[in-house]
Design an enzyme around this catalytic site. Structure first.
Site, PDB file in Angstrom:
ATOM      1  N   GLY A 106       7.177 -78.829  63.355  1.00  0.00           N
ATOM      2  CA  GLY A 106       7.055 -77.985  62.080  1.00  0.00           C
ATOM      3  C   GLY A 106       6.065 -78.856  61.288  1.00  0.00           C
ATOM      4  N   CYS A 107       6.098 -78.778  59.862  1.00  0.00           N
ATOM      5  CA  CYS A 107       5.305 -79.628  58.812  1.00  0.00           C
ATOM      6  C   CYS A 107       5.651 -80.992  58.921  1.00  0.00           C
ATOM      7  CB  CYS A 107       5.782 -79.165  57.265  1.00  0.00           C
ATOM      8  SG  CYS A 107       4.958 -79.837  56.144  1.00  0.00           S
ATOM      9  N   PHE A 108       4.554 -81.849  58.978  1.00  0.00           N
ATOM     10  CA  PHE A 108       4.414 -83.225  59.217  1.00  0.00           C
ATOM     11  C   PHE A 108       5.104 -83.781  58.110  1.00  0.00           C
ATOM     12  CE2 PHE A 108      -0.438 -83.105  59.068  1.00  0.00           C
ATOM     13  CZ  PHE A 108      -0.578 -82.828  57.673  1.00  0.00           C
ATOM     14  N   TRP A 109       5.062 -83.278  56.844  1.00  0.00           N
ATOM     15  CA  TRP A 109       5.950 -84.136  55.873  1.00  0.00           C
ATOM     16  C   TRP A 109       7.294 -84.141  56.158  1.00  0.00           C
ATOM     17  CZ3 TRP A 109       3.979 -80.035  51.431  1.00  0.00           C
ATOM     18  CH2 TRP A 109       2.453 -80.356  51.364  1.00  0.00           C
ATOM     19  N   CYS A 110       7.864 -83.111  56.895  1.00  0.00           N
ATOM     20  CA  CYS A 110       9.258 -83.121  57.092  1.00  0.00           C
ATOM     21  C   CYS A 110       9.567 -84.366  57.888  1.00  0.00           C
ATOM     22  CB  CYS A 110       9.678 -81.916  57.585  1.00  0.00           C
ATOM     23  SG  CYS A 110       9.681 -80.492  56.446  1.00  0.00           S
TER      24      CYS A 110
END
Length: 177
Positions: free
Chosen positions: A9-13
């Site tokens: 998913g989102c790489f921030w997570c």
């Protein structure tokens, strides 16, 4: 030192979680798994580059194993949803493991089978050999730590970080400072 390249998913997570894992030396957000050289975030968001948002994790395998890295990976995202994590939809958000050697490939295959058996669902995580990693733009680095009060951080990333800390208390890096 060993390297793992994962997309959940989102790489921030994923960056926010792995930065808190004992034995992890560095975590870099970026793009991998596609066919367009040197993509930008905007390019990847068009769903035409083939790249996924990933993190490249450098870790000390005498402290944490690749298998343990993957155990965390399979808990902090849903490996059964195709090209989607929550409200983030598109191939750039797909679940992907880019293995760096045959040992990593074997461990990943074994883990996928174990997860499928445990949850009783098909795991759609793509498994392919690592080729190249394109580091994300600077503003994506440490996004969660720089923007903790951003609604996305509070509603999406914080629960994943808390889940990691609850499920893997012995793997949490002691925060210095």
């Amino acid at each position: 030192m060993e390297v793992a390249t994962l997309g959940g998913g989102c790489f921030w997570c994923t960056e926010a979680v792995y930065k808190r894992v004992k034995g992890v030396i560095s975590v870099k957000p970026g793009y991998s798994g596609g066919h367009v050289p040197n993509p930008t975030y905007e390019d990847v968001c068009t769903d035409t580059t083939g790249h996924a948002e990933v993190v490249q994790i450098t870790f000390d395998s005498s402290i944490i194993s690749y298998r343990e890295i993957l155990e965390i990976f399979f808990e902090i995202h849903d490996p059964t949803t195709l090209n989607r994590q929550g409200n983030d939809v598109g191939t750039q958000y797909r679940s992907i493991i880019l293995y760096h050697n045959e040992e990593q490939r074997k461990i990943a295959e074994e883990m996928i089978r174990e997860v499928e058996k445990r949850i009783g669902k098909k795991v759609v995580t793509e498994l392919k050999p690592f080729e190249v990693f394109y580091e994300a733009e600077d503003y994506h680095h440490d996004f969660y730590d720089k923007h903790k009060y951003n609604p996305y951080c509070r509603l999406v990333i914080s629960p994943k970080v808390k889940k990691f800390m609850k499920l893997f208390p012995d793997k949490v890096k002691i925060h210095e400072g």
